[in-house]
Design a protein around this motif. Structure first.
Motif, PDB file in Angstrom:
ATOM      1  N   ILE A 158       0.815  -1.222   0.000  1.00  0.00           N
ATOM      2  CA  ILE A 158       0.000   0.000   0.000  1.00  0.00           C
ATOM      3  C   ILE A 158       0.843   1.264   0.000  1.00  0.00           C
ATOM      4  O   ILE A 158       0.316   2.357  -0.255  1.00  0.00           O
ATOM      5  N   SER A 159       2.129   1.152   0.265  1.00  0.00           N
ATOM      6  CA  SER A 159       2.970   2.342   0.408  1.00  0.00           C
ATOM      7  C   SER A 159       2.909   3.276  -0.798  1.00  0.00           C
ATOM      8  O   SER A 159       2.773   4.498  -0.626  1.00  0.00           O
ATOM      9  N   PRO A 160       2.988   2.786  -2.049  1.00  0.00           N
ATOM     10  CA  PRO A 160       2.921   3.719  -3.178  1.00  0.00           C
ATOM     11  C   PRO A 160       1.611   4.495  -3.237  1.00  0.00           C
ATOM     12  O   PRO A 160       1.597   5.668  -3.620  1.00  0.00           O
ATOM     13  N   ALA A 161       0.495   3.858  -2.843  1.00  0.00           N
ATOM     14  CA  ALA A 161      -0.791   4.534  -2.876  1.00  0.00           C
ATOM     15  C   ALA A 161      -0.935   5.538  -1.736  1.00  0.00           C
ATOM     16  O   ALA A 161      -1.577   6.579  -1.884  1.00  0.00           O
ATOM     17  N   VAL A 162      -0.337   5.232  -0.598  1.00  0.00           N
ATOM     18  CA  VAL A 162      -0.413   6.127   0.556  1.00  0.00           C
ATOM     19  C   VAL A 162       0.359   7.413   0.300  1.00  0.00           C
ATOM     20  O   VAL A 162      -0.002   8.492   0.766  1.00  0.00           O
TER      21      VAL A 162
END
Length: 389
Positions: free
Chosen positions: A209-213
């Motif tokens: 999820i890091s890229p979306a966060v």
């Protein structure tokens, strides 16, 4: 790259979980996994081949055109940067192996003793070489390290401080360091099968999820590009220590799928060095072979390998990795006018292996026991003075 293939020990295979931090403190000895020593050296030589043969952007090395001077060598070197992925897989495996049943203080001591002596010497040697010879390759003084840059590099934390590495290969040490910090947090509670599986799951979720966060701190901590190799290595170690099961295969399979997706962006960065297209299919073939080799080590496919010289080979890996690029370039530029390209390559490789052995023999071996003793005393004092009166 920096991980030590220590004396390998384990309990009989089982699935019983324990919350005690000292689980497996006195496990039964198992044969050393010599194959991991060999794979580490193979990974280091792969990265070396990338820098020496695969990159077209070093004008003073091979006249800036290794593809023309060594077509076959360039074909191999253009993809051998995937040795870094193999390094990270082995690191996840070996860190679990060396830390099981040990405390956070033991872990910190082992990492400091393993990483810093050779690194300090490599920084100083590389700095001296660049200060003396760099203009012969680059044609200017832009690569001359300043005193403050040298001192900052000695911390191994110069990258988060926006200080350039003395040698570009040090970038992977920052990736390893972040893995160690995450693993160290887990060690506060002690290693168990259940906790490691949960650790893998939580890390994989956050990396997904890091890229979306779009939160830089989260991205820095969880490393969404390279986390998949560390996590896979951990799962492979659990296969080795206990036994394979569908959950562990699922973790490895998921990580491979995420790694292949991230590889598209990684390839783009390496195409800047090769100055030509790199095949995703061929790159993932290299990465898949790396996965299969470490899986094979975990499942005992290579237990027949008992070549003791691999222990020495594994010990050379870290100093070879630290020294090979900038120092190796200087040697190549001096040998190249006198020799054909391939003899120049192999003679330079031999010189760098000798240099790596000298660093290991004259620096790591005598300094490591002394540092370990002093750090053990330090942590004992911290624990003693930290107890309530």
């Amino acid at each position: 790259m920096s991980s030590t293939v220590a004396s390998h020990e384990q309990l009989p295979r089982h699935t019983v979980d324990s919350a005690a931090p000292t689980e497996a403190a006195k496990p039964a000895k198992r044969p050393r996994l010599y194959v991991l020593d060999g794979l580490r050296l193979l990974a280091a030589i792969g990265v070396l081949c990338w820098h020496w043969l695969g990159v077209e952007r070093f004008p003073g090395v091979w006249h800036g055109d290794p593809k023309k001077m060594m077509p076959f060598g360039h074909l191999i070197g253009a993809y051998s940067w995937t040795g870094v992925q193999l390094f990270f897989l082995i690191s996840g495996f070996v860190i679990c192996m060396s830390c099981w049943g040990r405390s956070l203080g033991d872990f910190v001591t082992s990492r400091v003793v393993r990483l810093f002596p050779a690194y300090w010497v490599a920084v100083l040697i590389t700095s001296a070489v660049l200060l003396w010879w760099a203009p012969t390759i680059w044609g200017d003084d832009t690569h001359h390290p300043t005193p403050t840059r040298i001192l900052s590099n000695l911390t191994m934390l110069n990258m988060p401080g926006n200080v350039d590495n003395i040698d570009p290969v040090y970038w992977s040490l920052w990736a390893e360091m972040r893995f160690y910090v995450l693993f160290g947090v887990l060690l506060l509670w002690g290693l168990t099968y259940r906790r490691l599986v949960a650790f893998c799951g939580i890390w994989a979720f956050l990396a997904t999820i890091s890229p979306a966060v779009n939160w830089p701190l989260l991205d820095t901590i969880v490393q969404p590009t390279y986390a998949w190799y560390f996590i896979s290595g951990i799962a492979m170690y659990l296969m080795y220590r206990f036994k394979p099961n569908l959950a562990l295969w699922g973790i490895i399979g998921f990580c491979w799928l995420m790694a292949q997706d991230k590889m598209r962006g990684v390839i783009y960065g390496y195409e800047y060095g090769t100055e030509h297209h790199l095949s995703w299919y061929l790159t993932m073939a290299y990465v898949t072979v790396a996965y299969l080799l470490v899986i094979g080590a975990a499942l005992g496919w290579f237990n027949w390998i008992r070549w003791r010289w691999l222990t020495t080979a594994g010990a050379l890996t870290y100093p070879l990795y630290l020294l090979h690029q900038e120092v190796g370039f200087q040697i190549i530029t001096r040998l190249r006018p006198k020799m054909a390209p391939y003899p120049t390559f192999f003679l330079t490789l031999g010189i760098m292996l000798v240099a790596a052995y000298l660093v290991h023999r004259l620096v790591e071996r005598p300094l490591a026991p002394w540092m370990k003793k002093k750090l053990d005393l330090s942590f004992a004092q911290i624990r003693r003075n930290g107890e309530p009166e």
